[in-house]
Scaffold this active site. Sequence first.
Site, PDB file in Angstrom:
ATOM      1  N   SER A 135      13.202   2.970 -21.720  1.00  0.00           N
ATOM      2  CA  SER A 135      13.991   2.801 -22.962  1.00  0.00           C
ATOM      3  C   SER A 135      14.604   1.522 -22.700  1.00  0.00           C
ATOM      4  CB  SER A 135      14.940   3.846 -23.074  1.00  0.00           C
ATOM      5  OG  SER A 135      15.553   3.877 -24.225  1.00  0.00           O
TER       6      SER A 135
ATOM      7  N   LYS B 161      12.924  11.402 -22.129  1.00  0.00           N
ATOM      8  CA  LYS B 161      12.771   9.957 -22.680  1.00  0.00           C
ATOM      9  C   LYS B 161      12.748  10.413 -24.388  1.00  0.00           C
ATOM     10  CE  LYS B 161      12.174   5.707 -23.965  1.00  0.00           C
ATOM     11  NZ  LYS B 161      11.382   5.779 -25.332  1.00  0.00           N
TER      12      LYS B 161
ATOM     13  N   HIS C   6      16.073  11.448 -25.610  1.00  0.00           N
ATOM     14  CA  HIS C   6      16.762  10.373 -25.803  1.00  0.00           C
ATOM     15  C   HIS C   6      16.443   9.592 -26.826  1.00  0.00           C
ATOM     16  CE1 HIS C   6      16.459   5.857 -25.955  1.00  0.00           C
ATOM     17  NE2 HIS C   6      17.536   5.819 -25.122  1.00  0.00           N
ATOM     18  N   ASN C   7      15.150   9.726 -27.355  1.00  0.00           N
ATOM     19  CA  ASN C   7      14.877   9.089 -28.821  1.00  0.00           C
ATOM     20  C   ASN C   7      15.172   9.983 -29.871  1.00  0.00           C
ATOM     21  OD1 ASN C   7      13.576   7.343 -26.739  1.00  0.00           O
ATOM     22  ND2 ASN C   7      11.722   7.406 -28.018  1.00  0.00           N
TER      23      ASN C   7
ATOM     24  N   GLU D 270      18.653   8.945 -30.323  1.00  0.00           N
ATOM     25  CA  GLU D 270      18.775   7.719 -30.892  1.00  0.00           C
ATOM     26  C   GLU D 270      18.503   7.986 -32.640  1.00  0.00           C
ATOM     27  OE1 GLU D 270      15.107   4.498 -30.912  1.00  0.00           O
ATOM     28  OE2 GLU D 270      15.958   4.920 -29.117  1.00  0.00           O
TER      29      GLU D 270
END
Length: 466
Positions: free
Chosen positions: A128, A183, A186-187, A190
Amino acid sequence: MQQARIGLIGLGTMGAALALNIADNGFPIAVWNRTTEVTRRFADAAGDLATRIVPTESLQDLVAAIARPRAIILMVPAGQAVDDQLQALAPLLEADDLVIDAGNADFHDTNRRDAADLPFRFLGMGVSGGEEGARHGPAIMGGGRAEDWDRVAPVMTAIAARADDGTLCAARMGDAGAGHFVKMVHNGIEYADMQMIAEVYGLMRDGLALESQAISDIFARWNEGTLSSYLIEISAKVTAARDPLTGQPMPDVILDRAGQKGTGRWTAIEAQHLAAPIPVIEAAVMARNVSARLEERRAGQDRFGAAPGPVALDADALERALIAGKILCYAQGFTMIARASEGFGWTLDLPGIARVWRAGCIIRSAMLNDMADALAQDPGRNLVLAPFFADLIEASLPALRQVVSQGIAAGHALPALASGLTWFDMMRTARGTANLIQAQRDFFGAHGFDRLDGADRHHGPWGQSA
């Protein structure tokens, strides 16, 4: 031909930046791209780093250029392209060679590939930080066997971002698809963080009639406080920028349609399977989908009325509302990771994940330092109940309630902020309204229910009179 320490396939934006980062940290790297001209242009533009880059024109050349046991990073589009590349490498590699999928893979695909009978070793790895992070220090989330991560850890830790305290933002998350799962979440966070910032931007632009530069100044001020983060920082920059063609504020010439690559949608889907409520992320995914329906939205405005009206809010209230929304969003994300850790047997390190996210990645923020501390104190406790964040929510909640109520009353769409507030109100209500739902389920399907008094009868009387 010099022997490279590692190889990389795929010289798109992220692949090229990652290859330069590896070379910049002293590791000779062999590179290959399906289009040979791309490889040549990349090598020609590498400047002083060209001495550590071995451009190759075929997969055979790439494999021959890497010292045994080989390690090759894949930076190709997720999905079938990864499977095709693994198949192409199969006859060229040996059993001890390692292929690392560093794209935005669906973690289910990573699990499948890890369990497949591949003739080489395999590692999934979330990266990332966008182009800047890939070039100068990303956050790296590994997933796979510990011995495979240990083999490439010297390279990955050398190229990774470092937090302000010097801690590396690279770690193995767990087995198989654990890295790509982290991940993915995380996105999803985001998406939600960006959506909440956009909602507050809309209130400033349409509800307070502020010019773009004034909005930029507010974002810049917020970036000096509790909200200090990469996304607030770049929000200040993009709202201050001017279009070189028209001289207008840059956001004012950009079409109101947000793109997406699917990772936020994957997060929302997986949360349903895990029974892990993440309404702020789900609202953000929905908002991006709605943003794409331009003609329908224009028809809706023609039929039902024009833009939203003014609100009696100030920048301080908006800041506090965004602080509360951010905490609620991250609390949901970490709870989802905890559920996955239990469900998949990964033993995911929640405070360690928060520390990895402190630098290099898109959601990096000062708040993650306190989140890492709170999760270390009690990983099983919901983040909103940690004393530091509970106090912060108490101080910010009135502003969030004010912002959501005034904004919605004036016709502003606030899906993420409103979803966060509704989730919080449910989470702080010891006796909600699901008792009626359970009664309804028992009425039409005899599903039964638990009683408050603990009595043995678990069905209502409605069946007797039907």
